[in-house]
Design a protein around this motif. Sequence first.
Motif, PDB file in Angstrom:
ATOM      1  N   SER A 112       3.709   5.466   1.838  1.00 21.52           N
ATOM      2  CA  SER A 112       4.143   6.859   1.971  1.00 21.52           C
ATOM      3  C   SER A 112       4.332   7.169   3.443  1.00 21.52           C
ATOM      4  O   SER A 112       3.559   6.704   4.285  1.00 21.52           O
ATOM      5  N   ILE A 113       5.363   7.937   3.747  1.00 21.10           N
ATOM      6  CA  ILE A 113       5.659   8.280   5.141  1.00 21.10           C
ATOM      7  C   ILE A 113       6.007   9.761   5.246  1.00 21.10           C
ATOM      8  O   ILE A 113       6.326  10.413   4.249  1.00 21.10           O
ATOM      9  N   THR A 114       5.982  10.264   6.458  1.00 26.66           N
ATOM     10  CA  THR A 114       6.472  11.598   6.781  1.00 26.66           C
ATOM     11  C   THR A 114       7.300  11.477   8.049  1.00 26.66           C
ATOM     12  O   THR A 114       6.820  10.963   9.058  1.00 26.66           O
ATOM     13  N   LEU A 115       8.560  11.925   7.968  1.00 29.76           N
ATOM     14  CA  LEU A 115       9.459  11.947   9.125  1.00 29.76           C
ATOM     15  C   LEU A 115       9.960  13.372   9.286  1.00 29.76           C
ATOM     16  O   LEU A 115      10.486  13.963   8.336  1.00 29.76           O
ATOM     17  N   GLY A 117       8.612  16.141   9.212  1.00 27.83           N
ATOM     18  CA  GLY A 117       8.062  17.060   8.227  1.00 27.83           C
ATOM     19  C   GLY A 117       8.513  16.803   6.793  1.00 27.83           C
ATOM     20  O   GLY A 117       8.135  17.536   5.889  1.00 27.83           O
ATOM     21  N   ARG A 118       9.294  15.769   6.551  1.00 31.98           N
ATOM     22  CA  ARG A 118       9.775  15.425   5.202  1.00 31.98           C
ATOM     23  C   ARG A 118       9.033  14.187   4.713  1.00 31.98           C
ATOM     24  O   ARG A 118       8.835  13.236   5.462  1.00 31.98           O
ATOM     25  N   THR A 119       8.639  14.201   3.452  1.00 33.63           N
ATOM     26  CA  THR A 119       7.912  13.063   2.891  1.00 33.63           C
ATOM     27  C   THR A 119       8.882  12.075   2.253  1.00 33.63           C
ATOM     28  O   THR A 119      10.021  12.409   1.939  1.00 33.63           O
ATOM     29  N   GLY A 120       8.386  10.879   2.057  1.00 35.68           N
ATOM     30  CA  GLY A 120       9.167   9.839   1.420  1.00 35.68           C
ATOM     31  C   GLY A 120       8.375   8.558   1.385  1.00 35.68           C
ATOM     32  O   GLY A 120       7.144   8.570   1.398  1.00 35.68           O
ATOM     33  N   ILE A 137      13.819   9.365   1.929  1.00 38.54           N
ATOM     34  CA  ILE A 137      13.281  10.654   2.364  1.00 38.54           C
ATOM     35  C   ILE A 137      13.623  11.730   1.337  1.00 38.54           C
ATOM     36  O   ILE A 137      14.796  11.920   0.989  1.00 38.54           O
ATOM     37  N   SER A 138      12.610  12.454   0.882  1.00 40.61           N
ATOM     38  CA  SER A 138      12.784  13.510  -0.103  1.00 40.61           C
ATOM     39  C   SER A 138      13.349  14.771   0.542  1.00 40.61           C
ATOM     40  O   SER A 138      12.933  15.170   1.625  1.00 40.61           O
ATOM     41  N   GLU A 167      15.781   8.949  10.837  1.00 45.29           N
ATOM     42  CA  GLU A 167      15.476  10.016  11.811  1.00 45.29           C
ATOM     43  C   GLU A 167      16.757  10.727  12.255  1.00 45.29           C
ATOM     44  O   GLU A 167      16.795  11.954  12.353  1.00 45.29           O
ATOM     45  N   LEU A 168      17.805   9.950  12.499  1.00 43.94           N
ATOM     46  CA  LEU A 168      19.071  10.526  12.944  1.00 43.94           C
ATOM     47  C   LEU A 168      19.683  11.417  11.852  1.00 43.94           C
ATOM     48  O   LEU A 168      20.192  12.503  12.141  1.00 43.94           O
TER      49      LEU A 168
END
Length: 174
Positions: A112-115, A117-120, A137-138, A167-168
Motif C-alpha cells: 500500500s502506498i500514498t502519493l 495524499g492519494r492511496t493506492g 493510484i485511487s 507523481e507527474l
Amino acid sequence: MRFKPAVAVGLACVALAGCGSGDSGDASGPRGNPPKVAALGPFVGECGHVSDDEVRSIAGLSQVSAVFRNAVGCNWQSAGLDSAVVTFASYRGSPIERERAWVESKDRVTESITLRGRTGFQSHGSSLGTTTCDYAISLGDDFFEWSTFGYTVAGREPCAAAEQLAELTLERLR
C-alpha cells in the motif's frame, strides 16, 4: 371433450401469471436497490498528462520504437530485443482492489502506498530476467496505473520510473 382440459390449463396459466408478479398496483413504490452510479474522479488526460519525451526521459528509454494510444491508455515500446515497455491506463468506475487482486494472482509483491495524499498500491515482480512494476493510484471510484516491464537498464530501479510518472500525473490532475 378434449377442449375442456385445454381450457382449464389455459386458465390456470393465466391465473398463475397474474399471481406471480407480486405487483400491488402501486407504481411509485421501491423496486429494489438502485444501481450505484460511480462519481467521476479528476480528469487524468491523455497518457496521464505526460508527453512522449517525458516518458522516454523518466523511464530511461534510449529510443521509442512505437507509441500506441486509445481512449483509456497509452503504451510506449523501446526499440531493440528484450526492450522495455511503459504503459499508462485509466479506469473509470472500476475498483482498484480488483486490480490489486489480479496483480497479486500473478505472484507480484504488493505494498500500500500514498502519493500526494492519494492511496493506492505498488507492485513488483520478476519473471524470466525481466522486472515488472505497477503504481496504481485511487481517485475515488476511478484509478490510474503506470506500469513498467522488461527493464534491464543498468543502475535504474524500474519502480522508480513508474513512481515518478505517477507523481507527474497526480501533479497535473484537473
